[in-house]
Scaffold this active site. Structure first.
Site, mmCIF file in Angstrom:
data_model
loop_
_atom_site.group_PDB
_atom_site.id
_atom_site.type_symbol
_atom_site.label_atom_id
_atom_site.label_comp_id
_atom_site.label_asym_id
_atom_site.label_seq_id
_atom_site.Cartn_x
_atom_site.Cartn_y
_atom_site.Cartn_z
ATOM 1 N N CYS A 447 109.809 -59.363 -0.336
ATOM 2 C CA CYS A 447 109.287 -59.659 0.704
ATOM 3 C C CYS A 447 108.895 -58.294 1.439
ATOM 4 C CB CYS A 447 110.254 -60.519 1.800
ATOM 5 S SG CYS A 447 112.003 -59.593 2.092
ATOM 6 N N HIS A 785 115.226 -59.589 6.107
ATOM 7 C CA HIS A 785 113.984 -60.226 5.460
ATOM 8 C C HIS A 785 112.825 -59.749 6.248
ATOM 9 C CE1 HIS A 785 111.526 -63.486 3.419
ATOM 10 N NE2 HIS A 785 111.237 -63.962 4.738
#
Length: 825
Positions: A447, A785
């Protein structure tokens, strides 16, 4: 021996290149002594062979890296030639035959010798001519400057021409701002018992190097890395894998040294068996780190130096405080954090190298990768080196770039005007990109990569360099950008990363409205990233990836290509006198001159659009001496001010905090070259050039003294979403001086006249920016994230393969913002 010896300041001329006359005198003395000491022609012949070996060693460095110890090579060649001439008078035919063979070898090396001699001659002429001084003088400044002061440490440019470094010079270098990595080449048990007291030190046991080569005679640095991974603590392994990011690497063992008092005296012993080049204990390691690297990106920035006399002489010179005896680096860090350590807090605060961990977090971790790499032959950076600045110059003449400054400051690949009509404005909207909504598959904690790629693809000046909107509105790849790929650069990837990025964008266009797995792209950047950092499925900081991408694209597309040592020799450092003159100049003038010098070695679309400049000024609070550096940046990393009772600040608050004058005391004291001791000082940062694309990074992670852990600042930073960000007030107008006493040295009219003769390069107010990308980070340092908001025809939210359109303003403005992308309007 336990007392620390004072380190006298080193004059900047200590390591300067000597004149040809001085080298001729040294050669004559060496030859006379060699003939006098050697009673047999065979010994003289052996000495000539050893000197020729030394010359060959230096020319290999010259061919491989663009620089060498020119002075040593000059002496070796001439001394060897003189000794060969002497051997030709031998009554023994065998000696004369060998001398003729050596004479033939010398003749084959004549071209290399001519190059070395020309470099020394040109360097001497450049030093006497002082081209940059002449440039400053052309400004007609009627100023009175103080006499030149000595420097604490030599420059990396000077150290480039050496093979050994003395303990005193290394001591001064470790105290300076240079990033240095020490490689201790002794057995693990000896390293654990005692090593140099410095954070960036790695133990490379000689038996590990031997094992690596015994398993594979053609081993590379990757093989050595794999062997070290089996025995090194994690912290040392990370330092070693980031070796390419340091300004300089220094090797040492227990007591290895050059045999004489200096490198020239050592040549008297060059023919002794124990002092032959083949007996250098570091040769195998140097070959792995410099010659047998699997990837160019992992090669060291500068040829490593050897600590003269090793740890033994270091101890004799610097004392017991310069050593640390701990069983592991973990114990070292524990001692820094622990209040119950056997070493008191005062001891640690006064330690000459080991600082408290939070100090490094607040001021930048030593050895961290910067936003640009150094070019071979110029390890000190182009911003600090350059030839004379032609005040009237407007074109550097590299490649197909248009040196004349346009309103947008843009430069494009060559092509017909009809081909470029749709992209004459780098901010032009490409219908294909304006609506490009392609998700990117998470390939295992990737990510950090996906969020940055979405923002880069939405960066119009960048995509305009590679693509154009066709007649039907579709995205069409331009072939002209390939003309700008620098396939000769030893720092870039020879276009591999650039071509892979272009293919990725094409794949995203083909998968519009769907999602795409960037497997090939990730494999490529994993292979070329430093130490294959991004080849794994580990979590990474998105800023590290963004830095790598901008750096790789810049080096691949860098049109500045100095090739010969003579060209590199023209990029000399500023003299102390010139630095003092620059201190007195208006900020705008000094900034413009430094930028032109920077462009001599850095000329790419990344520099054009992404890079700005800031100055950093140190001032001693006792003698008022100042030292200012001008630094290029691609990402502006801003600290977040912590305010009692408030968990919300603005972006402008962060900018104010970044440019606020800071008092440096305690561990952060500066060794003032004028006071010749450590003193309290102030540090001031000022943004001097603003780019077309401004990337802002919030430094959310900090070290907590209370918990001993790295924590994340959850402060809400407010930033403009639907209104422009105006940074005009942060850009220095005409009449800005760092010192009020200098303000009378030049009138505003004179300053404006000088600036009118320098390329403006888009540096004209106002500086207003609009937000088009936001990278968000959720979680903490170890578990997190990344996602991104990207503005196209409206705001889109990208979460790996998923995307959501029509996001409202209150979603885009969020407390998890980690990195912002602005473009100038």
């Amino acid at each position: 021996l336990s007392a620390t010896l004072p380190s006298p300041p080193l004059m900047s001329d200590d390591l300067a290149l000597p004149s040809l006359n001085a080298l001729k005198s040294t050669t004559s003395s060496l030859v006379a002594t060699a003939i006098k000491v050697s009673t047999k022609f065979a010994s003289v012949c052996s000495h000539a062979i050893a000197l020729l070996e030394n010359f060959k060693d230096q020319t290999e460095k010259l061919h491989g890296f663009g620089y060498c110890d020119y002075a040593l090579a000059y002496v070796c060649y001439n001394a060897s030639d003189a000794l060969v001439q002497h051997c030709l008078t031998s009554p023994t035919e065998g000696i004369r035959l060998m001398a003729r063979q050596l004479q033939e070898t010398l003749s084959k090396s004549a071209d290399d010798y001519s190059t070395i001699k020309a470099f020394l001659r040109d360097a001497a002429q450049s030093a006497s001519a002082r081209p940059l001084s002449a440039s400053f003088s052309s400004l007609s400044l009627s100023l009175s400057f103080a006499s030149a002061n000595s420097s604490v440490a030599p420059s990396l440019q000077q150290l480039k021409y050496a093979d050994f470094i003395s303990p005193r010079v290394l001591d001064a270098l470790l105290r300076s701002s240079a990033s240095v990595l020490l490689l201790d080449m002794r057995r693990e048990s000896l390293f654990a018992y005692s090593h140099i007291n410095y954070l960036n030190v790695v133990n490379v046991p000689p038996e590990v190097v031997e094992k690596t080569l015994s398993r594979n005679a053609n081993a590379s640095d990757v093989d050595l890395d794999a062997e070290l991974a089996r025995c090194l603590p994690e912290k040392q392994l990370l330092l070693f894998r980031n070796r390419h990011s340091y300004d300089l690497v220094v090797l040492y063992n227990t007591r290895y040294s050059q045999p004489g008092k200096d490198k020239y005296a050592s040549l008297q012993c060059a023919h002794d068996k124990q002092h032959r080049l083949s007996n250098n204990p570091f040769s195998a390691l140097v070959n792995l780190l410099m010659w047998n690297t699997k990837y160019l990106s992992s090669r060291l920035n500068q040829y490593p130096l050897i600590l003269d006399g090793g740890l033994e002489r270091w101890f004799q010179t610097c004392g017991q405080d310069a050593l640390v005896s701990l069983t592991s680096e973990n114990a070292l860090m524990a001692s820094v954090r622990s209040t119950t350590s056997s070493r008191s807090a005062d001891d640690l605060a006064n330690s000459r190298y080991v600082r408290k961990f939070n100090v490094y977090l607040s001021s930048g971790t030593p050895g961290a990768t910067t936003n640009r790499r150094m070019l071979p032959g110029d390890p000190t950076g182009a911003a600090a080196n350059g030839n004379s600045v032609d005040i009237g110059a407007t074109n550097h003449g590299f490649g197909n770039f248009n040196g004349a400054d346009s309103g947008s400051g843009s430069r494009y690949p060559a092509g017909s005007s009809s081909d470029r009509t749709a992209t004459s404005n780098p901010n032009a909207v490409h219908p294909g990109f304006e609506c490009l909504t392609t998700g990117l598959t998470n390939l295992g904690n990737s990510c950090y990569m996906n969020c940055v790629l979405q923002c880069l693809v939405a960066t119009r000046p960048l995509t305009s360099f590679f693509f154009v909107a066709g007649p039907d509105g579709k995205v069409v790849q331009l072939a002209e950008y390939k003309q700008h790929i620098n396939r000769e650069s030893q720092l870039g990837t020879k276009g591999v990363v650039t071509l892979t990025f272009v293919k990725l964008v094409q794949s995203m266009v083909r998968n519009q409205g769907k999602y795409y797995a960037p497997t090939t792209f990730k494999d490529t950047i994993g292979s070329y990233s430093p130490g294959q950092q991004f080849a794994t499925t580990d979590q990474h900081d998105c800023i590290e990836f963004l830095t790598f991408m901008l750096d790789a694209l810049h080096e691949d597309l860098n049109m500045a290509r100095p090739k010969t040592p003579r060209e590199r020799a023209a990029l000399l450092e500023l003299s102390v006198e010139d630095e003092q003159k620059r201190e007195m100049l208006p900020v705008r003038v000094a900034s413009a001159i430094e930028w032109e010098r920077y462009l001599v070695l850095n000329l790419s679309v990344i520099v054009d659009y992404f890079q700005g400049q800031f100055l950093s000024r140190l001032q001693c609070l006792e003698c008022r001496h100042t030292s200012t550096t001008y630094n290029a940046f691609s990402i502006l990393s801003l600290p977040i001010p912590e305010r009692f009772g408030s968990n919300k600040v603005t972006l402008l608050d962060c900018l104010d905090f970044f440019t606020e004058t800071e008092l440096l005391d305690g561990d952060n004291k500066w060794h003032c070259p004028q006071c010749k001791r450590f003193t309290r000082l102030t540090k001031q940062i000022m943004i001097t050039r603003l780019p077309a694309v401004l990337i802002v990074h919030f430094k959310r992670f900090h070290f907590s003294d209370a918990s001993g852990h790295i924590l994340k600042l959850e402060t809400f930073v407010e930033y403009p979403v639907d209104v422009p960000l105006d940074l005009t007030l942060y850009w220095p107008p005409v009449g800005t001086f760092l010192d009020a006493e200098s303000s009378s040295s030049m009138s505003a009219a004179k300053e404006s006249d000088i600036l009118n003769h320098l390329p403006p390069r888009s540096q004209a107010a106002p500086f207003r920016y609009t937000l088009y990308g936001v990278v968000n980070h959720y979680g903490n340092l170890t578990t997190g994230h990344y996602t991104s908001y990207v503005h196209k025809d409206n705001w889109y939210y990208f979460d790996d393969s998923k995307y959501t359109p029509n996001c409202p303003r209150d979603k885009v403005l969020n407390k998890n913002a980690y990195c912002l992308f602005f473009r100038r309007v």
